[in-house]
Design an enzyme around this catalytic site. Structure first.
Site, PDB file in Angstrom:
ATOM      1  N   GLU A 277       0.747  -1.189   0.131  1.00  0.00           N
ATOM      2  CA  GLU A 277      -0.109   0.098  -0.070  1.00  0.00           C
ATOM      3  C   GLU A 277       1.009   1.356  -0.054  1.00  0.00           C
ATOM      4  OE1 GLU A 277      -2.893  -0.274  -0.610  1.00  0.00           O
ATOM      5  OE2 GLU A 277      -3.505  -2.442   0.187  1.00  0.00           O
TER       6      GLU A 277
ATOM      7  N   CYS B 111      -2.782   8.643   2.802  1.00  0.00           N
ATOM      8  CA  CYS B 111      -2.573   7.864   1.440  1.00  0.00           C
ATOM      9  C   CYS B 111      -3.973   8.246   0.517  1.00  0.00           C
ATOM     10  CB  CYS B 111      -2.241   6.313   1.572  1.00  0.00           C
ATOM     11  SG  CYS B 111      -3.448   5.457   2.316  1.00  0.00           S
TER      12      CYS B 111
END
Length: 517
Positions: free
Chosen positions: A273, A307
Site C-alpha cells: 500500500e 494515503c
C-alpha cells in the site's frame, strides 16, 4: 511557502501530553517501567503537537527481530490447527477491549500523529469494525466445489493458513492498518510480526498490549502478534526471512521499490500500500455543495497526510470559478491548531521534514506556472511544531509537480473541457489508489467507473477520495502497489489455496481421456 508566521496557536504543554500518554498506556496494559529503563538502544518518541520528545522507548535490534520471527513461527505451528471459528473468539475479545479503551488509543493517536479528536476516534472505530468483520469471516473461509469430468470424482478448493505475516505500518494510520492485517491474519490461522513506524511507537505498544490481553483471556497461545519497534536496518530479516511468507507493507513508493524485489526473490508474497496522488473530477452537473464538502475533508483532513488524501481537483471550465471561490472561502476559515481542542479541523504536520517537503513542492508549483490561491503559510506555535494553512494552487495544466505525491495539505486545481480530457488528466500520474467524480449525470458516473475510466483501485461517486469503509477491499494500482487489505475477499492473500480431487469410485480414469495401460 512564506517563511512568515501568523495567527498564534495555543498548545498544551509537553508535560501534559506526557502525563496523558502515560495514563492511556497504563490503562491499556503497557508496563510503564519500559519508559524509564536504561537500555542500550532506544527510540525517542515525540509529539507533533508541540514537536518535543515524550519518552525513550526500548528499541529492538536485529537479534530481537530474528527471535520475534522464530517465536511467531512456533506459535503458527500450533495456531494453524485451531478451528477458524475458535480463532475468531480472540478477535471478538480484541474488538471488545478496543471498544472499552477507545478513548485511550485515540488519545495516543492524537498525541503521536496530531489527528483531531474525531479522526482519532474514527480510526479506533475502524479497528473495532474490522474485528467485527473478521469474526464473521472466521465462519466463512469457504472454497468452491467444482464438477469433475470423470465419473465418481469431485473437485474442491480448500484454504489453509499461510504462516507468519510481517506487517510494516506507517505513521498516519498507526493502529488501523495493523488491525486490518492482524484481524484477518489471525482468523486465517496466521501469526504476525509487527514493525510499526518509529514515530508511533506508543500507539503500537498499546495495541499490542490489548491484543496480548485478548489472547490470554481467550486461551490462545503466546506470540500470535509480536511487536518489534526497531529501525528499518534492524528489521531487514523480516523482509528476507523464508519463515515470513507474506509481507504487508504500507509506506512510500520508494519503500515499495526496495521491498518488493527482495520479497519476490525468495518467492514470498507482498501486499503493498504505497503512494496515492488522488484526484476528483468535478463535472458541470455536479452538486457543488456536496463537492465542496467532499473535497475539503479529503484534501485538508489529517493535514493532508492520508494515503487517500485528495491532491488534485480536475474541474470543468464551466464551473471552475464557482468551485474555486467556494473552496478558497472554506479554506480561509479552517480552524487550525491543537487537535485536542473542540472545533479544530486541521492539526499539525508530523515533523519538520514534512514541512520542508510542502515548502519545496509549493516552490516547484510556482516555478511551473502555478498560482497559490490560499494557504501555504506556517502558523505561529513554537519552534518545533509545524501547523500550516492548507493550500490551493491553480495550475495551468499537468506539470511534473502535480504528478508527485507530497504528504501535506496541497490541492492542485486543473481545468478541462471534455470528459475524455478529464479522464486522461486523472490517469496521467504514476499512482493509482483512490479517485472520485462529482456528477449528477449517470452516464458520466458509469463512464468513470468503467474499464476505460479511472485506473485506481478505489473509485467513488459523489464522495471524496478519503474515508473507505472496511467492507470493501482497500488498495490501488500502478505504483500504489496493487495490494488489497481489509474487506471483500482480501482474506485470500493471507491463506494458501489447495485444489483437491477426490475419487470416490472403484475405478481410476485419467483426465482428458488419457490412457496409460
Amino acid at each position: 511557502m512564506s517563511a512568515s508566521l501568523s495567527t498564534s496557536i495555543a498548545l498544551p504543554t509537553t508535560d501534559q501530553l506526557r502525563d496523558s500518554a502515560r495514563s492511556s498506556l497504563q490503562r491499556c496494559g503497557v508496563d510503564l517501567t519500559i519508559l524509564d529503563a536504561t537500555v542500550k538502544t532506544s527510540i525517542t518518541t515525540r509529539t507533533p503537537i508541540t514537536g518535543e520528545a515524550l519518552f525513550d522507548y526500548p528499541a529492538a535490534d536485529a537479534a530481537d527481530v530474528e527471535k520475534a520471527i522464530d517465536d511467531a513461527h512456533e506459535a503458527f505451528l500450533r495456531w494453524r490447527t485451531v478451528p477458524a471459528p475458535v480463532r475468531g473468539f480472540l478477535i471478538k475479545r480484541l474488538g471488545e477491549l478496543l471498544t472499552e479503551h477507545k478513548e485511550d488509543v485515540a488519545d495516543l493517536i492524537s498525541i503521536e500523529v496530531g489527528k483531531i479528536r474525531s479522526e482519532a476516534l474514527g480510526e479506533v472505530q475502524e479497528m473495532i469494525d474490522i474485528c467485527d468483520f473478521a469474526v464473521g469471516l472466521s465462519r466463512q473461509l469457504d472454497g468452491r466445489t467444482m464438477p469433475s469430468e470423470r465419473p465418481g470424482h469431485r473437485l474442491q478448493e480448500t484454504w489453509h493458513p499461510l504462516g507468519v505475516v510481517g506487517v510494516v505500518s506507517a505513521f498516519n494510520f498507526p493502529a488501523a492498518v495493523w488491525s486490518w492485517n492482524t484481524a484477518i491474519a489471525i482468523v486465517a490461522g496466521d501469526t504476525v510480526v509487527w514493525k510499526p513506524a518509529q514515530l508511533t511507537t506508543l500507539t503500537a505498544a498499546a495495541c499490542s498490549a490489548l491484543f496480548d490481553r485478548a489472547a490470554s483471556e481467550s486461551g490462545a497461545p503466546a506470540n500470535l502478534n509480536v511487536l518489534v519497534s526497531a529501525s528499518a536496518a534492524d528489521t531487514q530479516a523480516l523482509i528476507d526471512s523464508p519463515k515470513v511468507p507474506l509481507i504487508s507493507a504500507t509506506g512510500s513508493e520508494r519503500m515499495g521499490e526496495q521491498i518488493a524485489p527482495r520479497v519476490a526473490a525468495r518467492f514470498g508474497r507482498a501486499i503493498l500500500e504505497l503512494g496515492g496522488n488522488n484526484a476528483a473530477v468535478v463535472t458541470p452537473s455536479a452538486d457543488l455543495d456536496i463537492a465542496t464538502r467532499g473535497i475539503v475533508f479529503a484534501a485538508a483532513g489529517t493535514a493532508g497526510q492520508r494515503c487517500t488524501s485528495m491532491r488534485r481537483v480536475i474541474v470543468h471550465t464551466d464551473v471552475a470559478d464557482e468551485l474555486i471561490d467556494r473552496l478558497t472561502q472554506v479554506y480561509g476559515r479552517l480552524p487550525i491548531g491543537d487537535p485536542f481542542t473542540d472545533g479544530i479541523l486541521v492539526g499539525p504536520l508530523i515533523d519538520s521534514k514534512s514541512h520542508a517537503n510542502m515548502a519545496a513542492a509549493l516552490g516547484k508549483a510556482v516555478e511551473q506556472g502555478g498560482r497559490i490561491l490560499v494557504g501555504g503559510v506556517r502558523r505561529d506555535s513554537n519552534e518545533d511544531s509545524y501547523y500550516v494553512e492548507p493550500a490551493i494552487v491553480k495550475m495551468p495544466g499537468q506539470s511534473e509537480i502535480v504528478k508527485e505525491e507530497t504528504f501535506a495539505p496541497i490541492l492542485y486545481v486543473l481545468t478541462y473541457d471534455t470528459f475524455e480530457e478529464a479522464v486522461a488528466l486523472h490517469n496521467d500520474v504514476p499512482q493509482g489508489l483512490s479517485s472520485s467524480i462529482f456528477t449528477t449525470d449517470q452516464r458520466e458516473a458509469e463512464q468513470f467507473i468503467a474499464a476505460d475510466g479511472s485506473d485506481c483501485g478505489i473509485i467513488n461517486v459523489n464522495i471524496g477520495t478519503s474515508g473507505a469503509e472496511i467492507g470493501g477491499a482497500f488498495g490501488g494500482e500502478k505504483t500504489t502497489g496493487g495490494g488489497r487489505e481489509s474487506g471483500s475477499d482480501a482474506w485470500r492473500a493471507y491463506m494458501r489455496r489447495a485444489t483437491n480431487t477426490i475419487n470416490y469410485s472403484r475405478e481410476l480414469p485419467l483426465a482428458q481421456g488419457v490412457s496409460f495401460a
